[in-house]
Write a protein that holds these residues in place. Structure first.
Motif, PDB file in Angstrom:
ATOM      1  N   LEU A 217       0.831  -1.208   0.000  1.00 15.03           N
ATOM      2  CA  LEU A 217       0.000   0.000   0.000  1.00 15.03           C
ATOM      3  C   LEU A 217       0.865   1.257   0.000  1.00 15.03           C
ATOM      4  CD1 LEU A 217      -2.819   1.343   0.395  1.00 15.03           C
ATOM      5  CD2 LEU A 217      -2.403   1.212   2.842  1.00 15.03           C
ATOM      6  N   VAL A 218       1.812   1.304   0.924  1.00 11.68           N
ATOM      7  CA  VAL A 218       2.654   2.494   1.061  1.00 11.68           C
ATOM      8  C   VAL A 218       3.480   2.722  -0.208  1.00 11.68           C
ATOM      9  CG1 VAL A 218       4.592   3.496   2.332  1.00 11.68           C
ATOM     10  CG2 VAL A 218       2.741   2.404   3.568  1.00 11.68           C
ATOM     11  N   SER A 219       4.039   1.633  -0.749  1.00  8.45           N
ATOM     12  CA  SER A 219       4.910   1.833  -1.913  1.00  8.45           C
ATOM     13  C   SER A 219       4.107   2.214  -3.155  1.00  8.45           C
ATOM     14  CB  SER A 219       5.777   0.607  -2.166  1.00  8.45           C
ATOM     15  OG  SER A 219       4.961  -0.517  -2.317  1.00  8.45           O
ATOM     16  N   SER A 220       2.802   1.948  -3.137  1.00  3.66           N
ATOM     17  CA  SER A 220       2.016   2.345  -4.301  1.00  3.66           C
ATOM     18  C   SER A 220       1.655   3.831  -4.279  1.00  3.66           C
ATOM     19  CB  SER A 220       0.751   1.488  -4.415  1.00  3.66           C
ATOM     20  OG  SER A 220      -0.140   1.826  -3.377  1.00  3.66           O
ATOM     21  N   ILE A 221       1.751   4.474  -3.126  1.00  6.70           N
ATOM     22  CA  ILE A 221       1.358   5.897  -3.090  1.00  6.70           C
ATOM     23  C   ILE A 221       2.482   6.855  -2.697  1.00  6.70           C
ATOM     24  CG2 ILE A 221      -1.075   5.349  -2.583  1.00  6.70           C
ATOM     25  CD1 ILE A 221      -0.434   6.455   0.286  1.00  6.70           C
ATOM     26  N   CYS A 222       3.594   6.326  -2.180  1.00  9.69           N
ATOM     27  CA  CYS A 222       4.639   7.236  -1.694  1.00  9.69           C
ATOM     28  C   CYS A 222       5.909   7.132  -2.540  1.00  9.69           C
ATOM     29  CB  CYS A 222       4.990   6.913  -0.243  1.00  9.69           C
ATOM     30  SG  CYS A 222       3.580   7.033   0.873  1.00  9.69           S
ATOM     31  N   ASN A 223       6.451   8.265  -2.930  1.00  9.58           N
ATOM     32  CA  ASN A 223       7.708   8.250  -3.681  1.00  9.58           C
ATOM     33  C   ASN A 223       8.900   8.008  -2.780  1.00  9.58           C
ATOM     34  OD1 ASN A 223       6.499   8.751  -6.124  1.00  9.58           O
ATOM     35  ND2 ASN A 223       6.562  10.975  -5.801  1.00  9.58           N
ATOM     36  N   ARG A 224       8.748   8.371  -1.513  1.00  7.21           N
ATOM     37  CA  ARG A 224       9.852   8.149  -0.572  1.00  7.21           C
ATOM     38  C   ARG A 224       9.290   7.453   0.663  1.00  7.21           C
ATOM     39  NH1 ARG A 224      13.411  11.997   1.474  1.00  7.21           N
ATOM     40  NH2 ARG A 224      11.601  13.149   2.210  1.00  7.21           N
ATOM     41  N   ILE A 225      10.061   6.532   1.188  1.00  8.19           N
ATOM     42  CA  ILE A 225       9.613   5.805   2.378  1.00  8.19           C
ATOM     43  C   ILE A 225      10.761   5.637   3.388  1.00  8.19           C
ATOM     44  CG2 ILE A 225       7.793   4.444   1.263  1.00  8.19           C
ATOM     45  CD1 ILE A 225       9.691   2.091   1.050  1.00  8.19           C
ATOM     46  N   ALA A 226      10.379   5.327   4.606  1.00  9.63           N
ATOM     47  CA  ALA A 226      11.355   4.930   5.617  1.00  9.63           C
ATOM     48  C   ALA A 226      10.863   3.613   6.212  1.00  9.63           C
ATOM     49  CB  ALA A 226      11.466   5.984   6.707  1.00  9.63           C
ATOM     50  N   VAL A 227      11.799   2.721   6.492  1.00 10.38           N
ATOM     51  CA  VAL A 227      11.456   1.415   7.055  1.00 10.38           C
ATOM     52  C   VAL A 227      11.892   1.399   8.515  1.00 10.38           C
ATOM     53  CG1 VAL A 227      11.764  -1.078   6.850  1.00 10.38           C
ATOM     54  CG2 VAL A 227      11.878   0.365   4.799  1.00 10.38           C
ATOM     55  N   MET A 228      10.945   1.111   9.402  1.00 17.16           N
ATOM     56  CA  MET A 228      11.242   1.138  10.830  1.00 17.16           C
ATOM     57  C   MET A 228      11.270  -0.281  11.392  1.00 17.16           C
ATOM     58  SD  MET A 228       9.518   3.839  13.390  1.00 17.16           S
ATOM     59  CE  MET A 228      10.225   4.114  15.005  1.00 17.16           C
ATOM     60  N   TYR A 229      12.216  -0.531  12.256  1.00 15.13           N
ATOM     61  CA  TYR A 229      12.329  -1.853  12.874  1.00 15.13           C
ATOM     62  C   TYR A 229      12.915  -1.671  14.260  1.00 15.13           C
ATOM     63  CZ  TYR A 229      13.960  -6.617  13.713  1.00 15.13           C
ATOM     64  OH  TYR A 229      14.190  -7.853  14.259  1.00 15.13           O
ATOM     65  N   ASN A 230      12.219  -2.208  15.252  1.00 15.42           N
ATOM     66  CA  ASN A 230      12.745  -2.149  16.604  1.00 15.42           C
ATOM     67  C   ASN A 230      13.103  -0.732  17.066  1.00 15.42           C
ATOM     68  OD1 ASN A 230      13.168  -3.737  18.745  1.00 15.42           O
ATOM     69  ND2 ASN A 230      14.923  -4.847  17.897  1.00 15.42           N
ATOM     70  N   GLY A 231      12.250   0.220  16.736  1.00 13.57           N
ATOM     71  CA  GLY A 231      12.464   1.594  17.175  1.00 13.57           C
ATOM     72  C   GLY A 231      13.398   2.420  16.320  1.00 13.57           C
ATOM     73  N   LYS A 232      14.040   1.767  15.339  1.00 14.69           N
ATOM     74  CA  LYS A 232      15.006   2.497  14.502  1.00 14.69           C
ATOM     75  C   LYS A 232      14.544   2.566  13.046  1.00 14.69           C
ATOM     76  CE  LYS A 232      19.481   1.528  16.675  1.00 14.69           C
ATOM     77  NZ  LYS A 232      19.166   0.711  17.865  1.00 14.69           N
TER      78      LYS A 232
END
Ligand code: ADP
Ligand code: MG
Length: 278
Positions: A217-232
């Motif tokens: 979903l996110v990659s279909s609408i956002c040109n830029r993303i951040a991936v979060m894991y374990n608070g980082k």
């Protein structure tokens, strides 16, 4: 090119204490959003997305860190707790939409009055104009005027999320934070809400932090993303770059589970559709 930074979160930290144990929900997170963009934040449940969103929105106090918004007078730190004026101004510029739209409405209040609450609090707009504004925004999200006098309990989940979007638009926010706004809805309704949301975000040129555990979903609408894991934040940048050339093991696992689990058996049509969506 020509991207103008609007929101910048710097070194945000937030720890919770739970039964004597410390949980580092957000661990030294920094990110920047350009004006008018819809920036995606993804990560599995418990990775700290909502805590970060709440800190950025000023709803939750961070242990340390700053959130800057670019304004006419230069950059201001929105988390400057001692400065009530800044806090009030910020509250008029940002809005948040949550997973459960019913929580945006007081069940005892009509949808119309719920929509008008923020305007009543923050502006001197007279009652008649407030009502007009509410009706205009109901129309914008595809709800009939009659909904003005209904209560949230009389609305379906999708209708209620439409009303919550209308409510968020009432004070004409420059910055919108959306936390899993389709996660509680039926799949067919999710698509309707997403297309409505994207249309409005573009039309109003709002800067948006769009949070979801749903990478597709996110990659279909956002040109830029951040991936979060374990608070980082384990990775951030251009969506295509991350999808195709991820440098993080975690992102690769996430990608495999979402997109590529079934790649071998995907039909050419499905693959094309998937690739055109990212
Ligand atoms: N109010 C709270 N008290 C204690 N722990 C919390 C609280 N809110 C969140 N947490 C913990 O912080 C971590 C991150 O949670 P959250 O930000 O809700 O993640 P996400 O939105 O990505 O699912 C989780 O381990 C969660 O249990
Ligand atoms: Mg969450």
């Amino acid at each position: 090119m020509g991207e103008q930074e609007f929101i910048r979160a710097e070194h945000i930290n937030k720890t919770f204490s739970k039964q004597g144990k410390k949980i580092k929900a957000v661990d030294d997170v920094s990110l920047e959003l350009y004006r008018g963009e819809c920036f995606g934040l993804i990560g599995e449940s418990g990775s700290g997305k909502s805590t970060l969103a709440n800190v950025i929105a000023g709803l939750e106090k961070a242990d340390s860190g700053a959130v800057y918004m670019d304004g006419p007078g230069g950059k201001i730190n929105l988390l400057d707790a001692g400065n009530r004026k800044i806090q009030k101004e910020y509250c008029q510029k940002r809005q948040m939409i949550f997973q459960n739209p019913r929580l945006s409405f007081n069940p005892a209040m009509t949808i119309g009055k719920g929509l008008e609450e923020g305007v009543r609090y923050y502006t001197k707009i007279p009652a008649a104009r407030r009502k007009e504004l509410a009706l205009e925004n109901l129309e914008l999200v595809g709800l009939k005027r009659e909904y003005y006098d209904r209560h949230s309990s009389e609305l379906s989940g999708g209708e209620c999320q439409r009303a919550a979007i209308a409510r968020a638009l009432m004070i004409e926010p420059e910055f919108l934070i959306c936390d899993e706004i389709t996660s509680a809805l039926d799949v067919s309704v999710q698509a309707q809400i997403m297309s409505l949301f994207m249309e409005i975000q573009k039309k109003k040129k709002m800067t948006c932090l769009f949070i979801s555990h749903d990478l597709a979903l996110v990659s279909s609408i956002c040109n830029r993303i951040a991936v979060m894991y374990n608070g980082k934040i384990v990775e951030s940048g251009d969506t295509k770059q991350i999808i195709y050339h991820s440098s993080s093991n975690y992102t690769q696992k996430l990608l495999q589970s979402v997109f590529f689990a079934d790649r071998e058996t995907m039909t050419r049509y499905e693959r094309k559709k998937m690739e055109s969506s990212i």
